[in-house]
Enzyme design. Structure first.
Site, PDB file in Angstrom:
ATOM      1  N   ASP A 169      12.550   7.437  29.346  1.00  0.00           N
ATOM      2  CA  ASP A 169      12.583   7.938  27.798  1.00  0.00           C
ATOM      3  C   ASP A 169      11.226   7.952  27.054  1.00  0.00           C
ATOM      4  O   ASP A 169      10.809   9.112  26.470  1.00  0.00           O
ATOM      5  CB  ASP A 169      13.549   7.056  26.939  1.00  0.00           C
ATOM      6  CG  ASP A 169      14.871   7.370  27.162  1.00  0.00           C
ATOM      7  OD1 ASP A 169      15.339   8.132  28.081  1.00  0.00           O
ATOM      8  OD2 ASP A 169      15.705   6.645  26.649  1.00  0.00           O
ATOM      9  N   GLY A 170      10.059   7.235  27.437  1.00  0.00           N
ATOM     10  CA  GLY A 170       8.803   7.230  26.907  1.00  0.00           C
ATOM     11  C   GLY A 170       8.143   8.366  27.284  1.00  0.00           C
ATOM     12  O   GLY A 170       7.704   9.337  26.572  1.00  0.00           O
TER      13      GLY A 170
END
Length: 91
Positions: free
Chosen positions: A49-50
């Site tokens: 997700d980062g």
């Protein structure tokens, strides 16, 4: 490297720094071809997700669709990683 087929979308691959994500990027670039994000029809983000959020932030001004595949620790925003059938999934 150009896309293998002129009818296929031009893909840019970005990856997290992990060995799994970098290895997947190399395989996908070899299989589907690759262009720089500025020339891409679709950007494929390989990581968690980062990385997806970072890729969205860096490319939001382009309006280019971004498709994420999970090769990170947390992948709530990501699709399952599969090398085969990417063009069908992008459609």
């Amino acid at each position: 490297m150009a896309s293998p087929s002129s009818s296929a979308p031009r893909l840019a691959f970005v990856s997290a720094a992990t060995p799994a994500a970098r290895n997947a990027r190399k395989k996908l670039e070899k299989r589907y071809g690759s262009v720089a994000p500025a020339q891409a029809d679709v950007i494929v983000a390989l990581g968690g997700d980062g990385l997806m959020l970072q890729t969205l932030h860096r490319n939001i001004h382009r309006g280019t669709p971004i498709y994420g595949m999970n090769l990170g620790t947390i992948g709530f925003l990501m699709n399952t990683y599969k090398e085969a059938g990417l063009l069908q999934r992008l459609r």
